[in-house]
Design a protein around this motif. Sequence first.
Motif, short mmCIF file in Angstrom:
data_model
loop_
_atom_site.label_atom_id
_atom_site.label_comp_id
_atom_site.label_asym_id
_atom_site.label_seq_id
_atom_site.Cartn_x
_atom_site.Cartn_y
_atom_site.Cartn_z
N CYS A 120 0.86 -1.19 0.00
CA CYS A 120 0.00 0.00 0.00
C CYS A 120 0.89 1.23 0.00
CB CYS A 120 -0.91 0.01 1.22
SG CYS A 120 -1.97 1.49 1.36
N GLY A 121 0.56 2.19 -0.83
CA GLY A 121 1.26 3.47 -0.85
C GLY A 121 0.43 4.54 -0.17
N VAL A 122 1.05 5.26 0.76
CA VAL A 122 0.40 6.38 1.46
C VAL A 122 1.14 7.64 1.02
CG1 VAL A 122 -0.33 7.27 3.69
CG2 VAL A 122 0.05 4.81 3.40
N HIS A 123 0.39 8.64 0.58
CA HIS A 123 1.00 9.85 0.03
C HIS A 123 0.50 11.08 0.81
CE1 HIS A 123 2.59 7.67 -3.49
NE2 HIS A 123 1.55 6.90 -3.27
N PRO A 124 1.16 11.38 1.95
CA PRO A 124 0.76 12.56 2.72
C PRO A 124 0.89 13.83 1.89
CG PRO A 124 2.26 11.15 3.97
CD PRO A 124 2.27 10.65 2.56
N GLU A 125 0.22 14.87 2.35
CA GLU A 125 0.24 16.15 1.63
C GLU A 125 1.66 16.55 1.26
OE1 GLU A 125 -0.77 20.91 2.29
OE2 GLU A 125 -1.20 19.45 3.89
N ASN A 126 1.86 16.83 -0.04
CA ASN A 126 3.17 17.28 -0.50
C ASN A 126 3.30 18.79 -0.22
OD1 ASN A 126 5.18 18.43 -2.52
ND2 ASN A 126 5.40 16.24 -2.94
N PRO A 127 4.43 19.25 0.31
CA PRO A 127 4.53 20.67 0.68
C PRO A 127 4.65 21.62 -0.50
CG PRO A 127 6.59 19.53 1.13
CD PRO A 127 5.60 18.48 0.75
N VAL A 128 4.94 21.10 -1.71
CA VAL A 128 5.14 22.01 -2.85
C VAL A 128 4.27 21.68 -4.07
CG1 VAL A 128 7.48 22.71 -2.22
CG2 VAL A 128 7.15 20.65 -3.63
N ILE A 129 3.51 20.58 -4.02
CA ILE A 129 2.71 20.15 -5.17
C ILE A 129 1.28 19.89 -4.73
CG2 ILE A 129 2.56 18.55 -7.13
CD1 ILE A 129 5.42 17.66 -6.51
N THR A 130 0.30 20.38 -5.50
CA THR A 130 -1.11 20.13 -5.18
C THR A 130 -1.49 18.71 -5.58
OG1 THR A 130 -2.00 20.78 -7.35
CG2 THR A 130 -1.60 22.55 -5.75
N ARG A 131 -2.70 18.32 -5.19
CA ARG A 131 -3.22 17.00 -5.55
C ARG A 131 -3.33 16.83 -7.06
NH1 ARG A 131 -8.50 16.58 -1.88
NH2 ARG A 131 -8.24 18.83 -1.82
N LEU A 132 -3.48 17.93 -7.79
CA LEU A 132 -3.61 17.86 -9.24
C LEU A 132 -2.27 18.03 -9.95
CD1 LEU A 132 -6.92 19.87 -9.75
CD2 LEU A 132 -6.59 17.39 -9.61
N GLY A 133 -1.17 18.03 -9.17
CA GLY A 133 0.15 18.09 -9.78
C GLY A 133 0.62 19.49 -10.15
N GLU A 134 0.01 20.51 -9.57
CA GLU A 134 0.41 21.89 -9.84
C GLU A 134 1.30 22.41 -8.71
OE1 GLU A 134 -3.51 23.39 -9.86
OE2 GLU A 134 -3.94 22.81 -11.94
N ASP A 135 2.10 23.44 -9.02
CA ASP A 135 2.89 24.09 -7.98
C ASP A 135 1.97 24.78 -6.97
OD1 ASP A 135 5.33 23.38 -9.11
OD2 ASP A 135 5.47 25.22 -10.29
N LYS A 136 2.39 24.82 -5.71
CA LYS A 136 1.62 25.54 -4.72
C LYS A 136 2.55 26.27 -3.77
CE LYS A 136 1.09 22.12 -0.98
NZ LYS A 136 0.14 21.27 -0.24
N VAL A 137 1.99 27.18 -3.00
CA VAL A 137 2.77 27.89 -1.99
C VAL A 137 3.28 26.87 -0.98
CG1 VAL A 137 2.68 29.63 -0.17
CG2 VAL A 137 1.45 30.01 -2.32
N PHE A 138 4.56 26.96 -0.63
CA PHE A 138 5.20 26.01 0.28
C PHE A 138 4.45 25.92 1.60
CE2 PHE A 138 8.51 25.43 3.65
CZ PHE A 138 8.73 24.08 3.42
N SER A 139 4.20 24.67 2.03
CA SER A 139 3.53 24.42 3.31
C SER A 139 4.54 23.91 4.32
CB SER A 139 2.40 23.40 3.14
OG SER A 139 1.94 22.96 4.41
N PRO A 140 5.02 24.77 5.25
CA PRO A 140 5.98 24.30 6.26
C PRO A 140 5.42 23.17 7.11
CG PRO A 140 5.89 26.70 6.21
CD PRO A 140 4.76 26.21 5.37
N ALA A 141 4.11 23.20 7.42
CA ALA A 141 3.52 22.17 8.27
C ALA A 141 3.58 20.81 7.58
CB ALA A 141 2.08 22.53 8.60
N ALA A 142 3.25 20.77 6.28
CA ALA A 142 3.31 19.50 5.55
C ALA A 142 4.74 19.00 5.45
CB ALA A 142 2.71 19.68 4.16
N PHE A 143 5.69 19.92 5.26
CA PHE A 143 7.10 19.54 5.18
C PHE A 143 7.57 18.94 6.50
CE2 PHE A 143 11.63 20.51 5.69
CZ PHE A 143 12.14 19.90 4.55
#
Length: 333
Positions: A225-248
């Motif tokens: 099973c693969g678990v993919h927690p929130e990425n700090p620099v990429i949205t769920r749709l694969g777009e760039d997003k504002v860096f999330s320190p909490a997710a990092f």
Amino acid sequence: MPELQQVLKAALMQEDCGWNMGSFGAIAEFHHVAGDPAPQEHPGLMQVTSRGGVRIETLDGVRPVAYETLSPKPHRWSQAVSLCLPLDRAAMNRRDVLTALGPDQGALRDEDRGAELFDMGLGQYQADFCIRTSDPELLDVLHENTGRSLFEPGNPAMGAILKHHPHRVLLTRIGRVEVYQMIGGPDTGGKSPEGPHTHVLPKLLRAERTHSANTPIPEGWVPCCGVHPENPVITRLGEDKVFSPAAFDAFQELLAAWGAEAYCQGKQAVWELLKSETPAAEAEEPESREGRAGWRNGIRQWRVLHGPGPLAESYARRFDRGADQADPENPGH
């Protein structure tokens, strides 16, 4: 050391966390779609929506492996936790023909438990890729062609499956992923629908690999099973997003507990050099492949954490050129 059950329970309540089961060439993914109802509390380790669902049924013998991979884009990286079993314990049925399995008594939703389950016969090592339906027309075709390969010339079953869009059910030794949305293809404009979906790629299946060579799974273990927690620099749709320190920060805790030592040491080493303002010309990257991956992602993360600067840019020019060892990006992967 984080407790695996608690980490997974929390992750199932996070809209930005994705899940998948399968192998190299056939996979089922579950994740939320923006605007859908928020995740609901369920007994055990489970989440289900009108589009699909996931359930972890046992963690007995499971080894979590946290890792980051290089992105083809130099300002990004991917991250995941693989729930792994030893090679012998991960093996499923590996059927290579369409096989009727009867009513799906283990379905996530009550209303699906009378529908019939069929193993598609893809022969995956750690996963049985199934379909589930109560459609009389599709059931007739499936029952008429059990015992045959779906890829056999003249077999009408695959065409009927693509026409009727049955549920896809991916079974492993630790749980299941279910997908209720349409199969990506002509009826969906040639692309997978947003949210839960499946991929079946016969060319990759022929490689008979349990996982991508770029996924750092320890020898003798198989990802179930693969678990993919929130990425700090990429949205769920694969777009760039504002860096999330909490997710990092949240993923760095998992990486420290469950990641490869060589990778973590490589990243820490380059951070220490950047912190001490050591010139790039005096730095030497690690010798191991995992260490070099950690080194390169460390440079990328330093630039995001501290902003671009001449020193970090010089490290990037020397050590992070090109996209070798990088995985193509795909939300949920």
